[in-house]
Design an enzyme around this catalytic site. Sequence first.
Site, PDB file in Angstrom:
ATOM      1  N   SER A 244      -9.066 -17.991 -12.325  1.00 43.86           N
ATOM      2  CA  SER A 244     -10.249 -17.912 -11.461  1.00 43.86           C
ATOM      3  C   SER A 244     -10.236 -18.939 -10.328  1.00 43.86           C
ATOM      4  CB  SER A 244     -11.531 -18.018 -12.306  1.00 43.86           C
ATOM      5  OG  SER A 244     -11.596 -16.947 -13.225  1.00 43.86           O
TER       6      SER A 244
ATOM      7  N   GLY B 139      -9.378 -14.201 -14.860  1.00 46.71           N
ATOM      8  CA  GLY B 139     -10.177 -13.019 -14.525  1.00 46.71           C
ATOM      9  C   GLY B 139     -11.588 -13.064 -15.062  1.00 46.71           C
TER      10      GLY B 139
ATOM     11  N   HIS C 159       3.363 -14.188 -18.509  1.00 46.15           N
ATOM     12  CA  HIS C 159       1.939 -14.120 -18.134  1.00 46.15           C
ATOM     13  C   HIS C 159       1.117 -13.765 -19.372  1.00 46.15           C
ATOM     14  CE1 HIS C 159      -1.797 -12.754 -16.325  1.00 46.15           C
ATOM     15  NE2 HIS C 159      -1.463 -13.496 -15.289  1.00 46.15           N
TER      16      HIS C 159
ATOM     17  N   GLU D  10      -2.157 -21.567 -17.286  1.00 43.01           N
ATOM     18  CA  GLU D  10      -3.243 -20.608 -17.123  1.00 43.01           C
ATOM     19  C   GLU D  10      -3.997 -20.458 -18.446  1.00 43.01           C
ATOM     20  OE1 GLU D  10      -2.348 -17.754 -13.700  1.00 43.01           O
ATOM     21  OE2 GLU D  10      -1.306 -16.971 -15.427  1.00 43.01           O
TER      22      GLU D  10
ATOM     23  N   GLU E  69      -1.168 -11.758 -19.864  1.00 39.84           N
ATOM     24  CA  GLU E  69      -1.356 -10.321 -20.115  1.00 39.84           C
ATOM     25  C   GLU E  69      -0.110  -9.722 -20.769  1.00 39.84           C
ATOM     26  OE1 GLU E  69      -2.626  -9.506 -16.102  1.00 39.84           O
ATOM     27  OE2 GLU E  69      -4.402 -10.713 -16.522  1.00 39.84           O
TER      28      GLU E  69
ATOM     29  N   ASN F 289      -0.625 -13.082  -7.574  1.00 40.46           N
ATOM     30  CA  ASN F 289      -0.187 -12.049  -8.521  1.00 40.46           C
ATOM     31  C   ASN F 289      -1.101 -10.841  -8.321  1.00 40.46           C
ATOM     32  OD1 ASN F 289       0.379 -10.477 -10.746  1.00 40.46           O
ATOM     33  ND2 ASN F 289      -0.367 -11.947 -12.265  1.00 40.46           N
ATOM     34  N   TRP F 290      -0.538  -9.780  -7.767  1.00 40.09           N
ATOM     35  CA  TRP F 290      -1.372  -8.603  -7.440  1.00 40.09           C
ATOM     36  C   TRP F 290      -1.562  -7.688  -8.643  1.00 40.09           C
ATOM     37  CZ3 TRP F 290       0.896  -6.980  -1.947  1.00 40.09           C
ATOM     38  CH2 TRP F 290       0.699  -8.033  -1.056  1.00 40.09           C
ATOM     39  N   LYS F 291      -0.934  -8.001  -9.739  1.00 35.34           N
ATOM     40  CA  LYS F 291      -1.059  -7.232 -10.994  1.00 35.34           C
ATOM     41  C   LYS F 291      -0.872  -5.728 -10.719  1.00 35.34           C
ATOM     42  CE  LYS F 291      -3.878 -10.868 -12.873  1.00 35.34           C
ATOM     43  NZ  LYS F 291      -4.874 -11.270 -13.836  1.00 35.34           N
TER      44      LYS F 291
HETATM   45  C1  PEP Z   1      -3.627 -14.589 -13.176  1.00 34.64           C
HETATM   46  O1  PEP Z   1      -3.649 -13.443 -13.549  1.00 34.64           O
HETATM   47  O2  PEP Z   1      -2.557 -15.198 -13.159  1.00 34.64           O
HETATM   48  C2  PEP Z   1      -4.878 -15.198 -12.747  1.00 34.64           C
HETATM   49  C3  PEP Z   1      -4.921 -16.487 -12.657  1.00 34.64           C
HETATM   50  O3  PEP Z   1      -5.936 -14.359 -12.490  1.00 34.64           O
HETATM   51  P1  PEP Z   1      -7.375 -14.775 -11.869  1.00 34.64           P
HETATM   52  O4  PEP Z   1      -7.092 -15.632 -10.670  1.00 34.64           O
HETATM   53  O5  PEP Z   1      -8.007 -13.468 -11.499  1.00 34.64           O
HETATM   54  O6  PEP Z   1      -8.120 -15.508 -12.929  1.00 34.64           O
END
Ligand code: PEP
Length: 249
Positions: A212, A172, A94, A166, A96, A9-11
Amino acid sequence: MRNYYIAGNWKMHKTRAEAAELAKALAAQLKDGKHKYLVAPTFTSLETVGALIKGSNILLGAQNCAPEEQGAHTGEVSVLQLKDLGVHTVILGHSERRHIYKEDDELINKKVKLVLKHGLEVILCVGELLEEREARKAEAVCETQIVKGLAGVAAADLGRITIAYEPVWAIGTGKTATPEDADAIHAYIRKVVEKRYGAGAAADLIIQYGGSVKPENAAQLMAKENIDGALVGGAALKADTFVPIAKFG
Ligand code: PEP
């Protein structure tokens, strides 16, 4: 037999030129990869990245879509427009989107059903906040998000759903759930799905872990019985970190 599924996921990162550079590197370096792969760039880079990964073993994903097909919805992007760009999968729910943009389970469910209706796949993200984990509510939170997120989804469509667990406190932050803790929630999620869709569907369900994930911890996470892949954020932004995760073990 479940196949591992690693998604990036490049956000809200990368210009088209930067996205193109990463897409080219991944297409070359994952050519011999054995798992299912997906990258989800920003909307503005979907066409560029889609052209570069066409014919490769990497699928094109979008990070969100509107709950409606079309109309007066300023700033939104329709699943029909995503399909037109060759998008294969839409990431929905997600954390976010849930926590910054206040998307609730009903809205997410509407999007899930719309994406399925148009023949695409969904990665449905679920996960608890730190205070919910500390209050021992992680399982209940995930159960609610799954039951409400999949409300009205037919058993025949479950094959096009991937769940990404998640934990919000791990996204993050550099903090990862231990493989044991993650596996326990994944097993619980499988039971929740089994209750509604039966043992066969639950056994086939791909459940990714996200939070992470790095080259250093990917193999230990993937070794767990109920962890079938990863949804990767930060480490998905560079081939140097995404490729070792994608080729773990
Ligand atoms: C995500 O945003 O789905 C995610 C898992 O981010 P990160 O790997 O940076 O924790």
